[in-house]
Design a protein around this motif. Sequence first.
Motif, PDB file in Angstrom:
ATOM      1  N   ALA A   1      -1.042 -28.505   2.884  1.00 58.87           N
ATOM      2  CA  ALA A   1      -1.675 -28.321   4.199  1.00 58.87           C
ATOM      3  C   ALA A   1      -0.738 -28.809   5.305  1.00 58.87           C
ATOM      4  N   PRO A   2       0.391 -28.144   5.475  1.00 58.15           N
ATOM      5  CA  PRO A   2       1.394 -28.604   6.447  1.00 58.15           C
ATOM      6  C   PRO A   2       0.913 -28.564   7.895  1.00 58.15           C
ATOM      7  N   ASP A   3      -0.188 -27.847   8.159  1.00 62.68           N
ATOM      8  CA  ASP A   3      -0.709 -27.788   9.521  1.00 62.68           C
ATOM      9  C   ASP A   3      -1.677 -28.941   9.813  1.00 62.68           C
ATOM     10  N   ILE A   4      -1.804 -29.879   8.857  1.00 65.24           N
ATOM     11  CA  ILE A   4      -2.580 -31.093   9.110  1.00 65.24           C
ATOM     12  C   ILE A   4      -1.611 -32.242   9.368  1.00 65.24           C
TER      13      ILE A   4
ATOM     14  N   MET B   1      -2.463 -27.522  15.522  1.00 66.88           N
ATOM     15  CA  MET B   1      -2.297 -28.593  14.543  1.00 66.88           C
ATOM     16  C   MET B   1      -3.587 -29.403  14.426  1.00 66.88           C
ATOM     17  N   ILE B   2      -4.015 -29.665  13.206  1.00 62.51           N
ATOM     18  CA  ILE B   2      -5.214 -30.464  12.937  1.00 62.51           C
ATOM     19  C   ILE B   2      -4.793 -31.909  12.722  1.00 62.51           C
ATOM     20  N   THR B   3      -5.393 -32.828  13.466  1.00 61.42           N
ATOM     21  CA  THR B   3      -5.051 -34.244  13.317  1.00 61.42           C
ATOM     22  C   THR B   3      -5.967 -34.913  12.300  1.00 61.42           C
TER      23      THR B   3
ATOM     24  N   LEU C   1      -8.288 -29.545  -2.933  1.00 65.63           N
ATOM     25  CA  LEU C   1      -7.810 -29.876  -1.591  1.00 65.63           C
ATOM     26  C   LEU C   1      -7.676 -28.628  -0.736  1.00 65.63           C
ATOM     27  N   ASN C   2      -7.121 -27.574  -1.319  1.00 67.46           N
ATOM     28  CA  ASN C   2      -6.984 -26.310  -0.588  1.00 67.46           C
ATOM     29  C   ASN C   2      -8.341 -25.778  -0.129  1.00 67.46           C
TER      30      ASN C   2
ATOM     31  N   MET D   1      -1.912 -38.951  -0.938  1.00 67.48           N
ATOM     32  CA  MET D   1      -2.599 -37.955  -0.119  1.00 67.48           C
ATOM     33  C   MET D   1      -1.659 -37.355   0.919  1.00 67.48           C
ATOM     34  N   LYS D   2      -0.809 -38.187   1.498  1.00 66.83           N
ATOM     35  CA  LYS D   2       0.161 -37.678   2.476  1.00 66.83           C
ATOM     36  C   LYS D   2       1.076 -36.650   1.818  1.00 66.83           C
TER      37      LYS D   2
END
Length: 253
Positions: free
Chosen positions: A25-28, A1-3, A112-113, A17-18
């Motif tokens: 980007a669900p892994d952020i 997971m990227i914080t 964004l992608n 943005m959220k």
Amino acid sequence: MITALLIDDDSNLRNGMKGLLSLYAPDIEIVGEADSVKTGISAIEYHQPNVVFLDILLGDGTGFDILEQVMQRKGRLSCHVVFITAHEQYAVKAFRFSALDYLLKPVDPEDLNNVVDKIKKTLSGNDNYAHIDLLLENISKKVDKFKRIALSTSDGIHLFEVKDIIRCESQDNYTKFYIKDSKPILIAKTLKEYEDLLSEHGFERIHQSHLINLAYLKSYIKKDGGYAVMADNSHLPISQRKKERLQELLKSM
């Protein structure tokens, strides 16, 4: 997971943005938010995020102030920075010369992608303080022509004087830079991007595959269809529609 950390003084934009990140980007994971220079610095130091999505204009200063103060305190910046901004031409130009990522408001999902893909590839690389320094230098000077450029490769960030770039060559979606007293360097961006960036620095696109620094042009040979001889002794073809333009430039030099 990227914080990740969101720094923007507009809560609606932070919420937007959220929403985009949760969709694309669900892994952020958003670990914190801030709405000012003061709270932004505190949030970076507390959360130590992998990525900071940073607005330029804040109520008590700018995103550049945050970077400058963090760099002064820590001597380095260990997170990836993505600026979020309205179309401010000067700032965007500074980002491009510094090889820094940015998103224009309103944020486009495709953009964004692309940025998220780049983040995933580069997080394991070197710290990015070198081109943060270059960005702050360019922003503080507020000059029209930046003297140095950051080029990002798989092994890190490389800074060069623009005047030392002899020529650039297109290789599909990559651009190879030929630089004075340096080995060639391959960048994962198209030649068109660098044509836009370097045209006001004395660079001319003479062929679909070649962008040259006119300061290193030794001669224009008309035989064999016409070609340019450069200071590195390369012989480069000149497209038919560029021959007249190049001759006019040579007369004015």
